[in-house]
Design an enzyme around this catalytic site. Sequence first.
Site, PDB file in Angstrom:
ATOM      1  N   ASN A   1       0.833  -1.196   0.000  1.00 20.89           N
ATOM      2  CA  ASN A   1       0.000   0.000   0.000  1.00 20.89           C
ATOM      3  C   ASN A   1       0.871   1.250   0.000  1.00 20.89           C
ATOM      4  O   ASN A   1       1.621   1.499   0.951  1.00 20.89           O
ATOM      5  CB  ASN A   1      -0.898   0.036   1.241  1.00 20.89           C
ATOM      6  CG  ASN A   1      -1.625   1.372   1.378  1.00 20.89           C
ATOM      7  OD1 ASN A   1      -2.612   1.622   0.707  1.00 20.89           O
ATOM      8  ND2 ASN A   1      -1.116   2.254   2.234  1.00 20.89           N
ATOM      9  N   GLU A   2       0.820   2.000  -1.085  1.00 17.95           N
ATOM     10  CA  GLU A   2       1.392   3.344  -1.225  1.00 17.95           C
ATOM     11  C   GLU A   2       2.905   3.412  -1.108  1.00 17.95           C
ATOM     12  O   GLU A   2       3.468   4.506  -0.940  1.00 17.95           O
ATOM     13  CB  GLU A   2       0.734   4.323  -0.231  1.00 17.95           C
ATOM     14  CG  GLU A   2      -0.742   4.550  -0.521  1.00 17.95           C
ATOM     15  CD  GLU A   2      -1.393   5.619   0.345  1.00 17.95           C
ATOM     16  OE1 GLU A   2      -0.747   6.090   1.296  1.00 17.95           O
ATOM     17  OE2 GLU A   2      -2.552   5.972   0.077  1.00 17.95           O
ATOM     18  N   ASP A   3       3.591   2.291  -1.251  1.00 13.74           N
ATOM     19  CA  ASP A   3       5.049   2.345  -1.159  1.00 13.74           C
ATOM     20  C   ASP A   3       5.675   2.949  -2.419  1.00 13.74           C
ATOM     21  O   ASP A   3       6.712   3.622  -2.342  1.00 13.74           O
ATOM     22  CB  ASP A   3       5.609   0.950  -0.888  1.00 13.74           C
ATOM     23  CG  ASP A   3       5.264   0.474   0.520  1.00 13.74           C
ATOM     24  OD1 ASP A   3       4.636   1.237   1.267  1.00 13.74           O
ATOM     25  OD2 ASP A   3       5.609  -0.664   0.870  1.00 13.74           O
TER      26      ASP A   3
ATOM     27  N   SER B   1      -0.408  -0.714  -4.623  1.00 13.18           N
ATOM     28  CA  SER B   1      -1.603   0.110  -4.753  1.00 13.18           C
ATOM     29  C   SER B   1      -1.310   1.452  -4.102  1.00 13.18           C
ATOM     30  O   SER B   1      -1.040   1.502  -2.893  1.00 13.18           O
ATOM     31  CB  SER B   1      -2.807  -0.551  -4.087  1.00 13.18           C
ATOM     32  OG  SER B   1      -3.959   0.244  -4.227  1.00 13.18           O
TER      33      SER B   1
ATOM     34  N   HIS C   1      -5.074   6.164  -5.947  1.00 10.43           N
ATOM     35  CA  HIS C   1      -5.638   6.646  -4.689  1.00 10.43           C
ATOM     36  C   HIS C   1      -5.964   8.120  -4.881  1.00 10.43           C
ATOM     37  O   HIS C   1      -5.054   8.961  -4.993  1.00 10.43           O
ATOM     38  CB  HIS C   1      -4.656   6.456  -3.537  1.00 10.43           C
ATOM     39  CG  HIS C   1      -4.408   5.022  -3.183  1.00 10.43           C
ATOM     40  ND1 HIS C   1      -3.643   4.625  -2.104  1.00 10.43           N
ATOM     41  CD2 HIS C   1      -4.839   3.873  -3.760  1.00 10.43           C
ATOM     42  CE1 HIS C   1      -3.615   3.305  -2.037  1.00 10.43           C
ATOM     43  NE2 HIS C   1      -4.331   2.826  -3.033  1.00 10.43           N
TER      44      HIS C   1
END
Length: 825
Positions: free
Chosen positions: A433-435, A485, A501
Amino acid sequence: MHQITLTAGWQLKRRDAGRALAADLGDGDGWLPATVPGGVFAALLAAGRIPDPFFGTNELDVQWVGEADWLFRCAFALSDEDLAAGPGALCLDGLDTFATVILNGRQVHSGDNMFAPARVDVSGLLRAGENELGILFESAMRRGKLIEAERGRLHLWNGDASRLYVRKAQYHYGWDWGPTLMDAGPWRPVRLELGAARIAELRCPAEVADDLEAADLPVTVSLEGAEGLRVRLALISPGGALADEASVDVSDGAASHSFRLEEPQLWWPNGYGAQPLYRLEATLLREGEPLDRRELRLGLRRLRLVQEPLEDAPGTSFCFEVNGTPIFGGGANWIPADSLINRIAPERYRAWVDLAAKANMVMLRVWGGGVYEDEAFYQACDERGILVWQDFMFACGMYPAHPEFQASVRAEAQAQVKRLRHHACLALWCGNNEDYAIAESVGKYDARVTSNLAASAFPARAIYEELLPEVCAQLDPARPYWPGSPYGGSSSADQTVGDRHSWDVWHGQMAPYQHYPRYTARFVSEFGMQAAPHMRTVEEFAPPEERRPGSRSFEFHNKAFDVGKGIADGPRRLAVYISDTVGATGEMEGYIYASQLMQAEALAAAYAGFRRGWGGPGRAHCGGALVWQINDCWPVTSWAIVDWRLRPKPAYFILRRQLAPLSLNMAHTEGGAQIWAVNGGLGAVAAELELTAYALGGARRELGRRSVELGPNRATELGGLPAVGPGEVIGARLLRGGETLARAALWPEPLKYLELRDPELRVERLGDDRLRVSADRPAKGVWLDAGDGVEWSDNMLDLLPGDPQELTAAGLGGAALTAICLRTA
């Protein structure tokens, strides 16, 4: 195979670092009762040694718990008959996190990964009579900081930076919606297995034919100590009848057989069909006597992630197809439903998933900063047709990729993929997530670098682009894998490729929520707006004198954080959006209602705009939208649409209507308004579109009625309206045979500028928990409440004169009922 789950007699105490471990474990003083599976916080709470960390600001007073080391111990008895069953193994299904295991005075295991189970041969250590098991849990915060001091600080959003080196639930370190509660303990079962022969693994990667007319079920049973034995396989149909069976010899530690089903009963996502589940049973036999048994529940479906060029737009689609049918991935993000994870009982998981299904959701995304969820969660998703987007447990950080870390991640990934791969609900493995987004934010991501990734400026790419896809390809090759993501295109914010996102609203520039449609993408996997929880939930965490907007306890229970400025800013941002929408709010009840109305309006704009892009074959401009978030891990003001106590906020009902099989929407344009509808069904719908204008005083004028045809499984544009009178509300209905299929209301904005007087609401009880709600003047945001235990078929209504709405309130009975709406005058 004789299995003993060690749940009784567990004790806990704080480790005395001044004593030898053996002496500390053997000391009879200072122990408290403990529950296993469980953790330190639950035991201390039950013993009255700490205050409730969810109340007031008590979270600050319990931080010492995560800074201490802790001991768990239990004694268990074995008989000579138990030992005669065969070799013994200690099965540690999950230890949180830095754990040293001592059995009968000998160290048998040392672990540092909460998500990697262990199976330890302890045959030579078990004895008849009493056996003693002890586990030391060292402070993950202290151990992580030691590693960080050695290897260097890494960039992150949320929590303490040392978390990036620790394979522990990252939300335990605190997040922008949750407290910092560094729990520790045996969070999954501790078991003994006794026996020479066992089923180590049962695998069945079922495959449905392209034409859906048949399914192949190749079964592989991996065994230990079972040479010369047989395995009986039974395939049980969803109705309970025997569909097929086979008896297979064990050879080279395995037994294999393939079943073929003609005209299989297919598993479908929620709203598209039923969710039949077959049962596969494997029994290891010695001369007809059962020695061990495993079982899987299988849903037969054909799933693929579709990424194809679009006919009329740049980039590629990103949507899921099940059994040949494209599915709009409408749903929500899922975080752990409690900061103390072991308090979530199976029935609570089921209640959460039921709420998702009843809101017409088809997908939940298990977010990468939590945990690989309990089996009860995935079983409920299988049964209710909720597809699961499954993140691996990495979130918002520049993770390391040194060899020891990668080895731990590999063991974790292998264990979790094997555990979850048979679930029909599982739609996608996702690396993090968001890395990628955080790497971009600090200038560390360069897609042109494609080799020696572990030594690059973004070393965790070696995990997301090499290690994890390799594990998935080996163990679950039919399931799609996605590196992160958000991910795709020229950057993680690309609106034409991959998922996005869309935090341009709330975060970033704090764009008006009316602009949500501008931030659509091929798949919007996060977006959201905050709102306060229900008043009854506030009363559970705030002292009576602090149940007001702006109080210390109330604002402490809003963890939103501006990572760029390094300040807590949730109440400030929320105040801006409330002020822009409804203006001043007054007392606590008014503030809660205003925040929830604003959240509902924001998510209506988002879902309407995103789903409008579901344009049919070749035009899937948006293939799904997952709101952040469905749930909370404690009582808090957050982006959740259902608060911690399973109390739906008004936005929940907005989402239910927006994701209904038929939805109708309107939006303001510079010259008037646009109208569109979404038909989620697989057949065309013929209906009449009725348009009416309403003055705020109640006068109405007809704008016309015409026939419309809604294509299957797509959005259909229904034209526009010229500019209407100042202050008028436009009502739209889709009608067929006197039945209202869908309705919408378009209000002048901002709402705070309108003169909204008492609309003369009427609520009629029709019997059998049915209600009719009506108004003499346009009523905005009608919220009905009768306390807990009432399940509403709809709520947060816009009522227009002459268009009463009927709904059910299961469990209402004779309970007192309140109805409120937006009033500005």
